[in-house]
Design a protein around this motif. Sequence first.
Motif, PDB file in Angstrom:
ATOM      1  N   MET A   1      17.979 -25.688 -14.580  1.00 30.03           N
ATOM      2  CA  MET A   1      17.475 -25.580 -15.955  1.00 30.03           C
ATOM      3  C   MET A   1      18.462 -26.263 -16.888  1.00 30.03           C
ATOM      4  SD  MET A   1      18.529 -23.379 -18.640  1.00 30.03           S
ATOM      5  CE  MET A   1      18.998 -21.812 -17.938  1.00 30.03           C
ATOM      6  N   ASN A   2      17.950 -26.838 -17.980  1.00 27.00           N
ATOM      7  CA  ASN A   2      18.835 -27.508 -18.931  1.00 27.00           C
ATOM      8  C   ASN A   2      18.167 -27.596 -20.303  1.00 27.00           C
ATOM      9  OD1 ASN A   2      20.037 -30.655 -19.809  1.00 27.00           O
ATOM     10  ND2 ASN A   2      21.477 -29.049 -19.218  1.00 27.00           N
TER      11      ASN A   2
ATOM     12  N   LYS B   1      19.916 -29.983  -9.602  1.00 26.10           N
ATOM     13  CA  LYS B   1      20.338 -29.945 -11.000  1.00 26.10           C
ATOM     14  C   LYS B   1      19.333 -30.734 -11.828  1.00 26.10           C
ATOM     15  CE  LYS B   1      24.259 -30.532 -14.126  1.00 26.10           C
ATOM     16  NZ  LYS B   1      25.706 -30.827 -14.256  1.00 26.10           N
ATOM     17  N   ILE B   2      19.205 -30.329 -13.087  1.00 25.96           N
ATOM     18  CA  ILE B   2      18.365 -31.038 -14.060  1.00 25.96           C
ATOM     19  C   ILE B   2      19.232 -31.266 -15.286  1.00 25.96           C
ATOM     20  CG2 ILE B   2      16.482 -30.714 -15.724  1.00 25.96           C
ATOM     21  CD1 ILE B   2      14.919 -29.244 -13.678  1.00 25.96           C
ATOM     22  N   MET B   3      19.134 -32.429 -15.883  1.00 25.51           N
ATOM     23  CA  MET B   3      19.902 -32.660 -17.110  1.00 25.51           C
ATOM     24  C   MET B   3      19.176 -33.673 -17.994  1.00 25.51           C
ATOM     25  SD  MET B   3      23.944 -33.615 -17.354  1.00 25.51           S
ATOM     26  CE  MET B   3      24.773 -33.651 -18.946  1.00 25.51           C
ATOM     27  N   TRP B   4      19.049 -33.340 -19.266  1.00 25.91           N
ATOM     28  CA  TRP B   4      18.535 -34.295 -20.253  1.00 25.91           C
ATOM     29  C   TRP B   4      19.643 -35.280 -20.613  1.00 25.91           C
ATOM     30  CZ3 TRP B   4      13.491 -34.117 -21.875  1.00 25.91           C
ATOM     31  CH2 TRP B   4      12.776 -32.924 -21.622  1.00 25.91           C
ATOM     32  N   ILE B   5      19.251 -36.469 -20.995  1.00 21.69           N
ATOM     33  CA  ILE B   5      20.238 -37.450 -21.428  1.00 21.69           C
ATOM     34  C   ILE B   5      21.022 -36.867 -22.611  1.00 21.69           C
ATOM     35  CG2 ILE B   5      18.554 -38.640 -22.918  1.00 21.69           C
ATOM     36  CD1 ILE B   5      20.073 -41.263 -22.218  1.00 21.69           C
ATOM     37  N   PRO B   6      22.361 -36.942 -22.568  1.00 21.24           N
ATOM     38  CA  PRO B   6      23.175 -36.324 -23.632  1.00 21.24           C
ATOM     39  C   PRO B   6      23.219 -37.220 -24.863  1.00 21.24           C
ATOM     40  CG  PRO B   6      24.596 -37.259 -21.962  1.00 21.24           C
ATOM     41  CD  PRO B   6      23.186 -37.476 -21.477  1.00 21.24           C
ATOM     42  N   ASP B   7      22.084 -37.294 -25.516  1.00 16.96           N
ATOM     43  CA  ASP B   7      21.884 -38.243 -26.611  1.00 16.96           C
ATOM     44  C   ASP B   7      21.433 -37.464 -27.841  1.00 16.96           C
ATOM     45  OD1 ASP B   7      21.146 -40.400 -28.227  1.00 16.96           O
ATOM     46  OD2 ASP B   7      19.198 -40.616 -27.228  1.00 16.96           O
ATOM     47  N   SER B   8      22.401 -36.862 -28.515  1.00 19.22           N
ATOM     48  CA  SER B   8      22.042 -35.964 -29.628  1.00 19.22           C
ATOM     49  C   SER B   8      21.561 -36.735 -30.857  1.00 19.22           C
ATOM     50  CB  SER B   8      23.237 -35.084 -29.999  1.00 19.22           C
ATOM     51  OG  SER B   8      24.348 -35.891 -30.301  1.00 19.22           O
ATOM     52  N   LYS B   9      21.737 -38.047 -30.884  1.00 15.47           N
ATOM     53  CA  LYS B   9      21.276 -38.819 -32.044  1.00 15.47           C
ATOM     54  C   LYS B   9      19.893 -39.422 -31.828  1.00 15.47           C
ATOM     55  CE  LYS B   9      25.880 -40.072 -33.769  1.00 15.47           C
ATOM     56  NZ  LYS B   9      26.758 -39.628 -32.677  1.00 15.47           N
ATOM     57  N   GLY B  10      19.363 -39.301 -30.611  1.00 18.54           N
ATOM     58  CA  GLY B  10      18.030 -39.848 -30.358  1.00 18.54           C
ATOM     59  C   GLY B  10      17.996 -41.365 -30.317  1.00 18.54           C
TER      60      GLY B  10
ATOM     61  N   LEU C   1      14.941 -39.282 -21.932  1.00 14.71           N
ATOM     62  CA  LEU C   1      15.063 -39.272 -20.479  1.00 14.71           C
ATOM     63  C   LEU C   1      15.570 -37.935 -19.955  1.00 14.71           C
ATOM     64  CD1 LEU C   1      16.751 -42.774 -19.909  1.00 14.71           C
ATOM     65  CD2 LEU C   1      14.313 -42.201 -19.808  1.00 14.71           C
ATOM     66  N   LEU C   2      15.175 -37.666 -18.709  1.00 13.74           N
ATOM     67  CA  LEU C   2      15.565 -36.461 -17.986  1.00 13.74           C
ATOM     68  C   LEU C   2      15.938 -36.918 -16.579  1.00 13.74           C
ATOM     69  CD1 LEU C   2      15.304 -33.211 -18.000  1.00 13.74           C
ATOM     70  CD2 LEU C   2      13.086 -33.620 -16.941  1.00 13.74           C
ATOM     71  N   ALA C   3      17.024 -36.385 -16.032  1.00 12.66           N
ATOM     72  CA  ALA C   3      17.387 -36.738 -14.658  1.00 12.66           C
ATOM     73  C   ALA C   3      17.343 -35.493 -13.784  1.00 12.66           C
ATOM     74  CB  ALA C   3      18.773 -37.377 -14.606  1.00 12.66           C
TER      75      ALA C   3
ATOM     76  N   TRP D   1      13.522 -39.595 -15.271  1.00 10.72           N
ATOM     77  CA  TRP D   1      12.146 -39.429 -15.736  1.00 10.72           C
ATOM     78  C   TRP D   1      12.093 -39.720 -17.234  1.00 10.72           C
ATOM     79  CZ3 TRP D   1       8.900 -37.710 -11.737  1.00 10.72           C
ATOM     80  CH2 TRP D   1       9.565 -37.179 -10.619  1.00 10.72           C
ATOM     81  N   GLN D   2      10.990 -40.318 -17.659  1.00 14.21           N
ATOM     82  CA  GLN D   2      10.807 -40.579 -19.084  1.00 14.21           C
ATOM     83  C   GLN D   2       9.686 -39.736 -19.648  1.00 14.21           C
ATOM     84  OE1 GLN D   2      11.011 -44.456 -20.609  1.00 14.21           O
ATOM     85  NE2 GLN D   2      10.430 -43.730 -22.630  1.00 14.21           N
ATOM     86  N   GLN D   3       9.967 -39.150 -20.806  1.00 17.04           N
ATOM     87  CA  GLN D   3       8.929 -38.394 -21.514  1.00 17.04           C
ATOM     88  C   GLN D   3       8.129 -39.367 -22.361  1.00 17.04           C
ATOM     89  OE1 GLN D   3       8.928 -35.160 -20.544  1.00 17.04           O
ATOM     90  NE2 GLN D   3      10.586 -36.078 -19.367  1.00 17.04           N
ATOM     91  N   GLY D   4       6.812 -39.407 -22.113  1.00 16.69           N
ATOM     92  CA  GLY D   4       5.969 -40.286 -22.913  1.00 16.69           C
ATOM     93  C   GLY D   4       5.624 -39.642 -24.248  1.00 16.69           C
ATOM     94  N   ALA D   5       5.284 -40.473 -25.209  1.00 13.93           N
ATOM     95  CA  ALA D   5       4.885 -39.949 -26.524  1.00 13.93           C
ATOM     96  C   ALA D   5       3.624 -39.096 -26.378  1.00 13.93           C
ATOM     97  CB  ALA D   5       4.646 -41.104 -27.486  1.00 13.93           C
ATOM     98  N   ASP D   6       2.844 -39.375 -25.328  1.00 17.25           N
ATOM     99  CA  ASP D   6       1.605 -38.632 -25.109  1.00 17.25           C
ATOM    100  C   ASP D   6       1.873 -37.304 -24.404  1.00 17.25           C
ATOM    101  OD1 ASP D   6       2.502 -39.802 -22.830  1.00 17.25           O
ATOM    102  OD2 ASP D   6       0.675 -40.932 -22.389  1.00 17.25           O
TER     103      ASP D   6
END
Length: 346
Positions: A24-25, A75-84, A89-91, A100-105
């Motif tokens: 979980m992350n 393990k699961i981790m979101w990209i550590p990109d707090s500024k967007g 992305l999620l790994a 993995w990429q989250q689509g706008a849809d």
Amino acid sequence: MSGHPPPKRKEIYKYSAPWTLYSMNWSVRPDKRFRLAVGSFVEEYNNKVQIVQLDEDTSEFVVRSTFDHPYPTTKIMWIPDSKGIYPDLLATSGDYLRVWQQGADGDTRMACLLNNNKNSDFCAPLTSFDWNEVEPNLIGTSSIDTTCTIWGLETGQMLGRVNVVSGHVKTQLIAHDKEVFDIAFSRAGGGRDMFASVGADGSVRMFDLRHLEHSTIIYEDPGHTPLLRLAWNKQDPSYLATVAMDACEVIILDVRVPCTPVARLNNHRACVNGIAWAPHSSVHICTAGDDHQALIWDVQQMPRAIEDPILAYTAAEGEINQIQWGATQPDWIAICYNKCLEILRV
């Protein structure tokens, strides 16, 4: 506009999944508050990852996406990109490292699969990975084949609705004499080059990406018990925490004083499964274990003994197997036990 005050925030929100949860992350994007990814733990090939988000109006978790994953995620981790700045992305790690990429849809697509055993069908399972916060184009993985691999990630231009993401091996090194169970980059002090690993040989080893020909042994378990988890202090690069297999205590190390723990946190009554340093404080750490407890400690008295936690939460229904402190929402800690995810305000 009615004159009602906004709904008071609860102290605990709970999500019940269809299967036992393990990894979980928290997402760190500022526009995706209270979004987490959770992975199933089913002892067969077919597993799942879900992205859930708290609806702050209804106080309920909403499933944003569910996708298939081979084997349970270690393990699961979101990209550590707090500024967007980067794509969303999620790994995940398991048999391979997948991004993995989250689509706008709202749906989730696999952006790339990273495998460094090009010449064979055999893959040595990945026990863990860490995404470099200072340089999000770097990911380090740890494997049962005694190696750690540092991957370079490229996120290219948008093609249609999805970013082109690719990766290459920057370096692979034999890190331990036996399986490597965890890897973590040091985040504090602006450094991007320091990382550490722990493994079945019972040692904590520290590496510098600029000088990979040698490592420093920071600690060795006296009985050579395997070390399973590793966590760097988020604010002070001198401190890291580790936990041995089946151990009821967490060991805190000062890299300036190798081989001698600077503190031992030993109030758990069953084995510890998770450790998380506070994102915003150098002296707070949370531990969780099979005794159903999540404990928060204030360690500023180190090296004097730390007697008791300052806060304790008991998950009545189950052994806590995962704990994560929200990097961009430091008032919140998330835990998993059985089929449940809970976020707790601290």
